[in-house]
Design a protein around this motif. Structure first.
Motif, PDB file in Angstrom:
ATOM      1  N   ARG A  19       0.862  -1.181   0.000  1.00  0.00           N
ATOM      2  CA  ARG A  19       0.000   0.000   0.000  1.00  0.00           C
ATOM      3  C   ARG A  19       0.897   1.230   0.000  1.00  0.00           C
ATOM      4  NH1 ARG A  19      -0.284   2.194   5.162  1.00  0.00           N
ATOM      5  NH2 ARG A  19       0.492   0.842   6.806  1.00  0.00           N
ATOM      6  N   TYR A  20       0.281   2.384  -0.061  1.00  0.00           N
ATOM      7  CA  TYR A  20       1.038   3.631  -0.094  1.00  0.00           C
ATOM      8  C   TYR A  20       0.579   4.558   1.016  1.00  0.00           C
ATOM      9  CZ  TYR A  20       2.814   2.082  -4.548  1.00  0.00           C
ATOM     10  OH  TYR A  20       3.441   1.353  -5.523  1.00  0.00           O
ATOM     11  N   THR A  21       1.533   5.227   1.676  1.00  0.00           N
ATOM     12  CA  THR A  21       1.209   6.208   2.696  1.00  0.00           C
ATOM     13  C   THR A  21       0.638   7.448   2.018  1.00  0.00           C
ATOM     14  OG1 THR A  21       3.354   7.314   2.628  1.00  0.00           O
ATOM     15  CG2 THR A  21       3.156   5.386   4.087  1.00  0.00           C
ATOM     16  N   PRO A  22       0.024   8.353   2.773  1.00  0.00           N
ATOM     17  CA  PRO A  22      -0.466   9.600   2.173  1.00  0.00           C
ATOM     18  C   PRO A  22       0.640  10.391   1.452  1.00  0.00           C
ATOM     19  CG  PRO A  22      -1.425   9.315   4.332  1.00  0.00           C
ATOM     20  CD  PRO A  22      -0.393   8.234   4.174  1.00  0.00           C
ATOM     21  N   ALA A  23       1.884  10.191   1.869  1.00  0.00           N
ATOM     22  CA  ALA A  23       3.010  10.873   1.219  1.00  0.00           C
ATOM     23  C   ALA A  23       3.491  10.136  -0.029  1.00  0.00           C
ATOM     24  CB  ALA A  23       4.163  11.030   2.204  1.00  0.00           C
ATOM     25  N   GLY A  24       2.857   8.979  -0.349  1.00  0.00           N
ATOM     26  CA  GLY A  24       3.227   8.231  -1.546  1.00  0.00           C
ATOM     27  C   GLY A  24       4.333   7.213  -1.357  1.00  0.00           C
ATOM     28  N   VAL A  25       4.703   6.919  -0.105  1.00  0.00           N
ATOM     29  CA  VAL A  25       5.764   5.944   0.170  1.00  0.00           C
ATOM     30  C   VAL A  25       5.159   4.539   0.188  1.00  0.00           C
ATOM     31  CG1 VAL A  25       7.506   5.189   1.849  1.00  0.00           C
ATOM     32  CG2 VAL A  25       7.042   7.629   1.543  1.00  0.00           C
ATOM     33  N   PRO A  26       5.711   3.599  -0.598  1.00  0.00           N
ATOM     34  CA  PRO A  26       5.199   2.224  -0.566  1.00  0.00           C
ATOM     35  C   PRO A  26       5.555   1.556   0.767  1.00  0.00           C
ATOM     36  CG  PRO A  26       7.129   2.346  -1.976  1.00  0.00           C
ATOM     37  CD  PRO A  26       6.820   3.744  -1.551  1.00  0.00           C
ATOM     38  N   ILE A  27       4.615   0.777   1.294  1.00  0.00           N
ATOM     39  CA  ILE A  27       4.818   0.138   2.591  1.00  0.00           C
ATOM     40  C   ILE A  27       4.107  -1.210   2.623  1.00  0.00           C
ATOM     41  CG2 ILE A  27       2.844   1.296   3.638  1.00  0.00           C
ATOM     42  CD1 ILE A  27       4.497   1.565   6.191  1.00  0.00           C
ATOM     43  N   VAL A  28       4.714  -2.170   3.303  1.00  0.00           N
ATOM     44  CA  VAL A  28       4.121  -3.495   3.489  1.00  0.00           C
ATOM     45  C   VAL A  28       4.237  -3.861   4.964  1.00  0.00           C
ATOM     46  CG1 VAL A  28       4.216  -5.941   2.890  1.00  0.00           C
ATOM     47  CG2 VAL A  28       4.810  -4.238   1.186  1.00  0.00           C
ATOM     48  N   SER A  29       3.108  -4.146   5.599  1.00  0.00           N
ATOM     49  CA  SER A  29       3.090  -4.576   6.999  1.00  0.00           C
ATOM     50  C   SER A  29       3.114  -6.103   7.052  1.00  0.00           C
ATOM     51  CB  SER A  29       1.827  -4.064   7.692  1.00  0.00           C
ATOM     52  OG  SER A  29       1.807  -2.667   7.697  1.00  0.00           O
ATOM     53  N   ALA A  30       3.670  -6.635   8.139  1.00  0.00           N
ATOM     54  CA  ALA A  30       3.780  -8.085   8.272  1.00  0.00           C
ATOM     55  C   ALA A  30       3.905  -8.486   9.731  1.00  0.00           C
ATOM     56  CB  ALA A  30       5.001  -8.584   7.498  1.00  0.00           C
ATOM     57  N   VAL A  31       3.854  -9.781   9.962  1.00  0.00           N
ATOM     58  CA  VAL A  31       4.164 -10.367  11.258  1.00  0.00           C
ATOM     59  C   VAL A  31       5.278 -11.375  11.011  1.00  0.00           C
ATOM     60  CG1 VAL A  31       3.335 -11.789  13.168  1.00  0.00           C
ATOM     61  CG2 VAL A  31       1.828 -10.067  12.146  1.00  0.00           C
ATOM     62  N   LEU A  32       6.382 -11.218  11.728  1.00  0.00           N
ATOM     63  CA  LEU A  32       7.507 -12.143  11.624  1.00  0.00           C
ATOM     64  C   LEU A  32       7.465 -13.110  12.793  1.00  0.00           C
ATOM     65  CD1 LEU A  32      10.399  -9.664  10.727  1.00  0.00           C
ATOM     66  CD2 LEU A  32       8.832 -10.872   9.187  1.00  0.00           C
ATOM     67  N   MET A  33       7.846 -14.371  12.536  1.00  0.00           N
ATOM     68  CA  MET A  33       7.863 -15.394  13.570  1.00  0.00           C
ATOM     69  C   MET A  33       9.300 -15.893  13.756  1.00  0.00           C
ATOM     70  SD  MET A  33       5.762 -18.993  13.896  1.00  0.00           S
ATOM     71  CE  MET A  33       4.342 -18.191  13.217  1.00  0.00           C
ATOM     72  N   HIS A  34       9.730 -15.912  15.018  1.00  0.00           N
ATOM     73  CA  HIS A  34      11.076 -16.378  15.357  1.00  0.00           C
ATOM     74  C   HIS A  34      10.981 -17.534  16.342  1.00  0.00           C
ATOM     75  CE1 HIS A  34      15.314 -16.251  16.566  1.00  0.00           C
ATOM     76  NE2 HIS A  34      14.855 -16.434  17.793  1.00  0.00           N
ATOM     77  N   ALA A  35      11.850 -18.540  16.166  1.00  0.00           N
ATOM     78  CA  ALA A  35      11.968 -19.645  17.122  1.00  0.00           C
ATOM     79  C   ALA A  35      13.419 -20.089  17.139  1.00  0.00           C
ATOM     80  CB  ALA A  35      11.059 -20.808  16.728  1.00  0.00           C
ATOM     81  N   SER A  36      13.972 -20.237  18.345  1.00  0.00           N
ATOM     82  CA  SER A  36      15.370 -20.659  18.458  1.00  0.00           C
ATOM     83  C   SER A  36      15.654 -21.192  19.856  1.00  0.00           C
ATOM     84  CB  SER A  36      16.310 -19.478  18.164  1.00  0.00           C
ATOM     85  OG  SER A  36      16.160 -18.470  19.159  1.00  0.00           O
ATOM     86  N   GLN A  37      16.859 -21.711  20.015  1.00  0.00           N
ATOM     87  CA  GLN A  37      17.381 -22.117  21.319  1.00  0.00           C
ATOM     88  C   GLN A  37      18.441 -21.093  21.708  1.00  0.00           C
ATOM     89  OE1 GLN A  37      16.456 -24.837  23.216  1.00  0.00           O
ATOM     90  NE2 GLN A  37      14.839 -25.154  21.716  1.00  0.00           N
ATOM     91  N   GLN A  38      18.337 -20.552  22.901  1.00  0.00           N
ATOM     92  CA  GLN A  38      19.274 -19.560  23.398  1.00  0.00           C
ATOM     93  C   GLN A  38      19.829 -20.016  24.733  1.00  0.00           C
ATOM     94  OE1 GLN A  38      20.075 -16.803  21.553  1.00  0.00           O
ATOM     95  NE2 GLN A  38      18.680 -17.622  20.006  1.00  0.00           N
ATOM     96  N   GLU A  39      21.051 -19.612  25.025  1.00  0.00           N
ATOM     97  CA  GLU A  39      21.630 -19.917  26.322  1.00  0.00           C
ATOM     98  C   GLU A  39      21.517 -18.693  27.210  1.00  0.00           C
ATOM     99  OE1 GLU A  39      25.895 -20.985  28.253  1.00  0.00           O
ATOM    100  OE2 GLU A  39      25.393 -21.987  26.376  1.00  0.00           O
ATOM    101  N   GLU A  40      20.974 -18.915  28.413  1.00  0.00           N
ATOM    102  CA  GLU A  40      20.828 -17.838  29.379  1.00  0.00           C
ATOM    103  C   GLU A  40      21.252 -18.357  30.742  1.00  0.00           C
ATOM    104  OE1 GLU A  40      17.484 -14.576  30.534  1.00  0.00           O
ATOM    105  OE2 GLU A  40      16.786 -16.636  30.299  1.00  0.00           O
ATOM    106  N   ALA A  41      22.234 -17.711  31.344  1.00  0.00           N
ATOM    107  CA  ALA A  41      22.748 -18.110  32.658  1.00  0.00           C
ATOM    108  C   ALA A  41      23.151 -19.582  32.673  1.00  0.00           C
ATOM    109  CB  ALA A  41      21.717 -17.812  33.745  1.00  0.00           C
ATOM    110  N   GLY A  42      23.745 -20.044  31.559  1.00  0.00           N
ATOM    111  CA  GLY A  42      24.221 -21.408  31.464  1.00  0.00           C
ATOM    112  C   GLY A  42      23.149 -22.454  31.207  1.00  0.00           C
ATOM    113  N   VAL A  43      21.923 -22.013  30.971  1.00  0.00           N
ATOM    114  CA  VAL A  43      20.809 -22.937  30.747  1.00  0.00           C
ATOM    115  C   VAL A  43      20.242 -22.723  29.346  1.00  0.00           C
ATOM    116  CG1 VAL A  43      18.503 -23.617  31.541  1.00  0.00           C
ATOM    117  CG2 VAL A  43      20.225 -22.907  33.201  1.00  0.00           C
TER     118      VAL A  43
END
Length: 98
Positions: A19-43
């Motif tokens: 879509r386009y903003t009122p100023a004419g800038v093209p824009i696309v909204s989305a939802v990103l999904m992240h999943a990972s294993q992280q180490e925190e405090a040695g766990v």
């Protein structure tokens, strides 16, 4: 400290049409999904979340045609959704295949 840079490996879970903003800038909204294993405090910890995001300007066309569900490395920054909101949105400035 001026740094506000976020790099995230994620998939595009949802995406709106270009879509386009009122100023004419093209824009696309989305939802990103992240999943990972992280180490925190040695766990080992499983991390999974969704983050609202959008791509504006010249990158929006490439983002609009990126494959849903594919894994990408996103670069950008966080900012408020709007002036009066406390909610954050990830502003995508670049991305590449993971």
């Amino acid at each position: 400290m001026d740094a506000n840079h976020l790099q995230l490996m994620a998939t595009i879970a949802e995406r709106d049409v270009l879509r386009y903003t009122p100023a004419g800038v093209p824009i696309v909204s989305a939802v990103l999904m992240h999943a990972s294993q992280q180490e925190e405090a040695g766990v080992e910890r499983s991390v999974a979340f969704e983050v609202p995001a959008f791509a504006a300007g010249e990158i929006s066309g490439r983002f609009a045609s990126a494959e849903l569900g594919a894994s990408y490395r996103f670069n950008g920054f966080l900012a408020r959704k709007n002036r009066n909101s406390k909610a954050l949105v990830f502003h995508i400035i670049d991305f590449s295949a993971a």
